[in-house]
Design an enzyme around this catalytic site. Structure first.
Site, mmCIF file in Angstrom:
data_model
loop_
_atom_site.group_PDB
_atom_site.id
_atom_site.type_symbol
_atom_site.label_atom_id
_atom_site.label_comp_id
_atom_site.label_asym_id
_atom_site.label_seq_id
_atom_site.Cartn_x
_atom_site.Cartn_y
_atom_site.Cartn_z
ATOM 1 N N GLY A 170 23.402 -28.188 -74.009
ATOM 2 C CA GLY A 170 24.909 -27.696 -74.328
ATOM 3 C C GLY A 170 26.011 -28.035 -73.573
ATOM 4 O O GLY A 170 27.258 -28.066 -73.911
ATOM 5 N N ARG A 171 25.716 -28.613 -72.072
ATOM 6 C CA ARG A 171 27.006 -29.068 -71.148
ATOM 7 C C ARG A 171 26.459 -30.209 -70.405
ATOM 8 O O ARG A 171 27.022 -30.151 -69.212
ATOM 9 C CB ARG A 171 27.474 -27.947 -70.504
ATOM 10 C CG ARG A 171 26.261 -27.032 -69.934
ATOM 11 C CD ARG A 171 26.832 -25.688 -68.989
ATOM 12 N NE ARG A 171 25.863 -25.010 -68.654
ATOM 13 C CZ ARG A 171 26.196 -23.985 -67.743
ATOM 14 N NH1 ARG A 171 27.331 -23.789 -67.422
ATOM 15 N NH2 ARG A 171 25.225 -23.102 -66.971
ATOM 16 N N ASP A 203 31.442 -23.625 -74.096
ATOM 17 C CA ASP A 203 32.805 -24.545 -74.226
ATOM 18 C C ASP A 203 32.197 -26.001 -73.221
ATOM 19 O O ASP A 203 32.963 -26.785 -73.113
ATOM 20 C CB ASP A 203 33.880 -24.008 -73.169
ATOM 21 C CG ASP A 203 33.526 -23.409 -71.734
ATOM 22 O OD1 ASP A 203 32.582 -23.815 -71.341
ATOM 23 O OD2 ASP A 203 34.183 -22.654 -71.275
ATOM 24 N N GLY A 204 30.881 -26.036 -72.887
ATOM 25 C CA GLY A 204 30.482 -27.105 -72.253
ATOM 26 C C GLY A 204 30.840 -27.159 -70.899
ATOM 27 O O GLY A 204 30.591 -28.383 -70.129
ATOM 28 N N ARG A 261 23.368 -34.840 -61.156
ATOM 29 C CA ARG A 261 21.923 -34.376 -60.630
ATOM 30 C C ARG A 261 21.018 -35.445 -61.176
ATOM 31 O O ARG A 261 21.126 -36.152 -62.107
ATOM 32 C CB ARG A 261 21.407 -33.088 -60.926
ATOM 33 C CG ARG A 261 21.742 -32.621 -62.658
ATOM 34 C CD ARG A 261 21.481 -31.351 -63.138
ATOM 35 N NE ARG A 261 21.043 -31.220 -64.537
ATOM 36 C CZ ARG A 261 20.782 -29.805 -65.033
ATOM 37 N NH1 ARG A 261 20.460 -28.977 -64.108
ATOM 38 N NH2 ARG A 261 20.305 -29.785 -66.153
ATOM 39 N N ASP A 338 12.364 -23.540 -71.912
ATOM 40 C CA ASP A 338 13.352 -24.731 -71.877
ATOM 41 C C ASP A 338 13.915 -25.061 -70.467
ATOM 42 O O ASP A 338 14.447 -25.976 -70.332
ATOM 43 C CB ASP A 338 14.460 -24.426 -72.436
ATOM 44 C CG ASP A 338 15.134 -22.993 -72.601
ATOM 45 O OD1 ASP A 338 14.593 -22.062 -72.638
ATOM 46 O OD2 ASP A 338 16.169 -23.070 -72.127
ATOM 47 N N ASN A 339 13.404 -24.248 -69.729
ATOM 48 C CA ASN A 339 13.636 -24.414 -68.290
ATOM 49 C C ASN A 339 12.412 -24.758 -67.441
ATOM 50 O O ASN A 339 12.418 -24.892 -66.079
ATOM 51 C CB ASN A 339 14.141 -23.284 -67.657
ATOM 52 C CG ASN A 339 15.683 -22.853 -68.018
ATOM 53 O OD1 ASN A 339 16.170 -23.765 -68.423
ATOM 54 N ND2 ASN A 339 15.852 -21.463 -68.034
#
Length: 510
Positions: A170-171, A203-204, A261, A338-339
């Site tokens: 999402g960001r 908002d990303g 990263r 998802d992590n």
């Protein structure tokens, strides 16, 4: 039933991977200007002739960022892409990635932190480049590398125990893969680089507060010896980002930041879940084959049981990862599927925390009202996540393999059901109580410094005033966590937490 469905067996596997945790450790030694990249049509970019990623320069480090070769070519050739273009939020089907350009940060940019070990050691770049405007632009999303086609990944996940549907990057934007001079391959990703098709109501952006924590903890975990993604740089802007940090109706203005990263791969359990849930079986099989071929060299791609062998390796490595978390008192804070990386490395640093003193009910995330992700529950949560991984594999398993996955007497199951297993556990616990190590040996395996919440908060408060001196001090300190350091001692990093830190909280807001 397969052994991974036996909670006590999996918890034991985690414990068996945990070599030594120091008993009786007290809190003093506890284990906490806007620049557009221009417009290029998708067709032009798809037909770009990709060059080799391999850095063939004879120099020790690259002296020109224009020569830095990073590409998503392999992923674009391997998988179908989202047929809809643009960064607007939508439901995405029948693909693994969407093409999505980063949105440049507004206002003047500042380098908040940089890892020389990552920049020079992994990316073959001269650290002097980090002081240039080009560096700030390329590694904040303001400018794209030649031929770059940034991607955002579609995945789903179980969050706090419930299926959350489509999630995705999402960001975050994947810049591509870089192959270093030593032959290592790293996927470079920007976090906080703007809206994507998967931003939902976000908002990303990422704020300075959470970005400082992610940068510092990624590198700290590496030097602790825990498998982790890496952080290369932290770039800060004056762009306002509005956040309700503790979800109590108090919205405040913060500053946007981007972290560069690295990981060998960013695929996670949720990458497979979303395909299985959507019934996209062919794509599920294609992704599994790709991951095995690229990241699991010990698994024979021609073995009819390759998916089960892959699963067993993920189980073992996940247990090892959780054991290493526990050995340094680390609580991830949001252990959603998802992590959880398929490569069993620590990713997505959010509301994490390190225990100040032993407390199995320690919960770093103030958003976790029920304590689902307490430090003492991480093995059980790992079990839950691996069960969801197995469910995702079921569509590509034969009926015999599915039955075997649930009933076969794997080695761990044999161990847990052995007639002497209970006696062995009892004897092992007694030995731990009697085991007295030499002081030097104890210090060599128990870190003197970890990124405690108050230490990160102190650095964040200064960084919000454009003073990054404590970020630098923490970065230096945490690169040698087992060595007593004068500057760290003066800062109180091995002492009891200061009075002002009582009641500090972190949340999922970032």
């Amino acid at each position: 039933m397969m052994s991974i469905h036996n909670a006590s067996s999996f918890v034991f596997l985690c414990l068996a991977n945990l070599i030594v945790v120091s008993a009786g450790m007290d809190s003093c030694e506890s284990v906490d200007e806007f620049h557009s990249h221009g417009t290029v049509s998708d067709r032009q970019r798809y037909t770009h002739v990709f060059k080799s990623n391999l850095n063939m320069s004879g120099e020790k480090h690259l002296l020109d960022l224009d020569l830095f070769k990073v590409s998503c070519r392999k992923l674009i050739e391997a998988f179908p892409l989202d047929q809809v273009s643009g960064n607007f939020v939508r439901s995405v089907k029948n693909c693994i990635f969407s093409v999505s350009d980063p949105t440049p940060l507004r206002g003047p940019l500042m380098l908040g932190a940089v890892s020389k070990e990552v920049i020079e050691g992994l990316l073959d770049l001269d650290i002097a480049f980090s002081q240039s405007e080009d560096f700030l632009q390329y590694f904040s999303g303001g400018r794209l590398f030649p031929g770059s086609i940034p991607l955002t990944h579609r995945y789903g996940g179980h969050q706090f125990g419930y299926w959350a549907g489509q999630l995705g990057d999402g960001r975050a934007h994947l810049l591509g893969e870089y192959t270093s001079r030593s032959g290592e391959r790293w996927e470079l990703q920007l976090k906080g680089s703007g809206r994507t098709p998967y931003s939902r109501s976000g908002d990303g952006r990422a704020v300075l507060r959470s970005s400082v924590r992610e940068f510092l903890c990624s590198e700290a975990m590496h030097f602790l010896g825990v498998p982790t993604s890496r952080a290369a740089s932290l770039i800060v802007s004056e762009e306002p980002v509005w956040r309700d940090q503790f979800y109590n109706g108090t919205v405040k203005k913060e500053r946007g930041a981007v972290v560069l990263r690295l990981a060998k791969s960013w695929f996670r359990i949720g990458s497979l879940e979303v395909l299985a849930k959507a019934g996209e079986q062919d794509l599920l099989r294609k992704l599994l084959d790709f991951v095995i071929e690229e990241q699991f060299p010990s698994v024979d791609s021609n073995d009819p049981d390759k998916y089960l062998i892959f699963f067993s390796q993920v189980v073992s490595e996940t247990a090892n990862l959780i054991a290493q978390w526990m050995s340094v008192g680390f609580a991830h804070g949001v252990c959603n599927t998802d992590n959880f990386s398929l490569l069993s490395v620590t990713i997505d640093y959010g509301p994490f925390g390190f225990m100040e003193s032993y407390n199995p009910e320690f919960v770093p995330n103030s958003s976790d009202d029920e304590g689902r992700y307490s430090i003492g529950s991480q093995a059980n949560v790992g079990l839950f996540n691996l069960e969801k991984l197995l469910e995702s594999l079921t569509p590509v398993l034969t009926s015999k393999q599915t039955q075997g996955a649930h009933q076969a007497a794997w080695a761990l199951q044999d161990l847990a059901s052995h007639e002497l297993y209970a006696d062995w556990v009892k004897m092992y616990r007694q030995r731990l109580k009697r085991y007295v190590q030499a002081e030097t040996e104890t210090r060599s395996i128990n870190p003197r410094y970890v990124l405690r919440t108050w230490m990160a908060e102190s650095a964040i408060r200064k960084a919000e005033r454009n003073d990054y001196s404590e970020v630098a001090l923490l970065q230096q300190t945490l690169s040698q966590p087992y060595l007593t350091q004068a500057a760290a001692e003066s800062a109180g990093y091995a002492a009891r937490p200061p009075g002002w830190s009582v009641g500090l909280k972190v949340s999922c807001s970032s």
